[in-house]
Design an enzyme around this catalytic site. Structure first.
Site, PDB file in Angstrom:
ATOM      1  CB  VAL A 196       3.019  26.467  11.274  1.00 16.80           C
ATOM      2  CG1 VAL A 196       4.150  27.461  11.360  1.00 16.80           C
ATOM      3  CG2 VAL A 196       3.432  25.137  11.866  1.00 16.80           C
TER       4      VAL A 196
ATOM      5  CG  ASP B 147      -2.138  22.478  21.505  1.00 13.73           C
ATOM      6  OD1 ASP B 147      -1.684  23.123  22.466  1.00 13.73           O
ATOM      7  OD2 ASP B 147      -3.334  22.162  21.382  1.00 13.73           O
ATOM      8  CG  HIS B 148       0.980  21.650  14.382  1.00 11.63           C
ATOM      9  ND1 HIS B 148       1.317  20.330  14.398  1.00 11.63           N
ATOM     10  CD2 HIS B 148       1.403  22.114  13.180  1.00 11.63           C
ATOM     11  CE1 HIS B 148       1.899  20.000  13.263  1.00 11.63           C
ATOM     12  NE2 HIS B 148       1.970  21.069  12.511  1.00 11.63           N
ATOM     13  CG  PHE B 149       5.331  22.434  15.991  1.00 14.34           C
ATOM     14  CD1 PHE B 149       5.247  21.068  16.188  1.00 14.34           C
ATOM     15  CD2 PHE B 149       5.455  22.916  14.686  1.00 14.34           C
ATOM     16  CE1 PHE B 149       5.303  20.184  15.111  1.00 14.34           C
ATOM     17  CE2 PHE B 149       5.489  22.046  13.615  1.00 14.34           C
ATOM     18  CZ  PHE B 149       5.411  20.678  13.830  1.00 14.34           C
TER      19      PHE B 149
END
Lengths: 169, 131
Positions: free
Chosen positions: A40, A33-35
């Protein structure tokens, strides 16, 4: 469950410095989810990893007699993204150690590449808030926790190296 | 090691800019650490550590910022103000600080105003250049 952002210590010089290793993997869900589409390692988690490395170093310097908490992020500068498959080396050093607090400096590298510089301050809460009680479970830097196993592992590694060294002589 | 006051001031300013994340024009001699520069308790320790390193001196925490012990002692504090005993104590503990304004109304809340940039420079100056 505790989030632990270092996998093992590869060096540990009591009261002075330590080096920990962190292998980043896509099995870590937050990367998804990041991103989205660009996974990362969040920089705040690199700070946490450094806080764990230096926190253990500071706690161990006084045999975990004090409760050590992260009190201040003096500096956190990032130079590159960290992606799945990266092996991070977290180098931590105690700059100043006093009865009530400690000041540390740290660098994160991937191979030759500098990833981050993170300088922290830790407070020994027992010395600063005398008499106030805290729930034990909030404090992670003692021998019995998962962190304790990290320290035992590095101790046995050093012992192995010591034994190998003496055989060569 | 002899150092001029200007050199000391410059180093102290750099330390405060780094430790407190303030701009260089905010760190005037009269600026108070807590009121003007936003220092919190952990920052005082940070500043002590940085001063020790920069000037190669050892600073017992109580010596530069002795407020905590004072505030918790009923002999020194009454009705939120320092007593005469308390004032004497602070005169003795803070020889490097100008207390003339504070003495007129020794309100505990104003204790933070005593810790100015100037007081730090005086402290370091004393340490380095006292015979």
């Amino acid at each position: 469950m505790r989030w632990i952002w270092i996998d093992k210590f590869i060096e540990f010089n009591s009261g002075r410095s330590a080096v920990a290793l962190k292998n980043v993997t896509l099995a870590e869900e937050h990367l998804h989810d990041h991103f989205p589409g660009f996974p990362v390692m969040p920089e705040c988690l690199m700070i946490e990893g450094m806080a764990q490395t230096t926190g253990i170093l500071v706690g161990e310097a006084r045999n975990f007699e004090e409760k050590v908490i992260l009190a201040k992020i003096k500096k956190a500068v990032f130079f590159d993204y960290v992606k799945a498959g990266d092996s991070l080396r977290l180098e931590a050093r105690i700059e100043s150690l006093a009865p009530e607090a400690a000041s540390t400096s740290g660098r994160i590298t991937r191979g030759e590449k500098l990833i981050a510089e993170i300088d922290l301050m830790f407070s020994h809460v027992d010395k600063n808030l005398a008499g106030k009680e805290f729930p034990e479970e909030n404090f992670v830097f003692d021998d019995a926790s998962v962190f304790g196993s990290l320290l035992r592992n590095v101790a046995s590694q050093s012992a192995d190296r010591g034994a190998a060294g003496s055989e060569q002589e | 090691m002899a150092m001029s006051r200007e050199d000391i001031l410059q180093q102290v300013q750099e330390i405060l800019i780094d430790a407190l994340g303030v701009d260089d024009d905010e760190v005037s001699l009269e600026a108070t650490l807590m009121g003007d520069l936003g220092a919190e308790s952990i920052d005082f320790l940070d500043i002590v550590f940085r001063l020790e390193k920069a000037f190669s001196i050892k600073i017992p925490r109580e010596e530069l910022f002795p407020a905590e012990n004072l505030m918790n002692n009923p002999e020194f504090v009454s009705n939120g103000k320092l007593t005469e005993t308390g004032l004497n104590e602070i005169r003795e503990k803070l020889p490097h600080t100008d207390l003339s304004e504070f003495e007129k109304d020794p309100d505990l809340n104003k204790l933070g105003d005593l810790f100015t940039v100037n007081a730090i420079v005086n402290f370091v100056d004393n340490r380095l250049n006292a015979a």
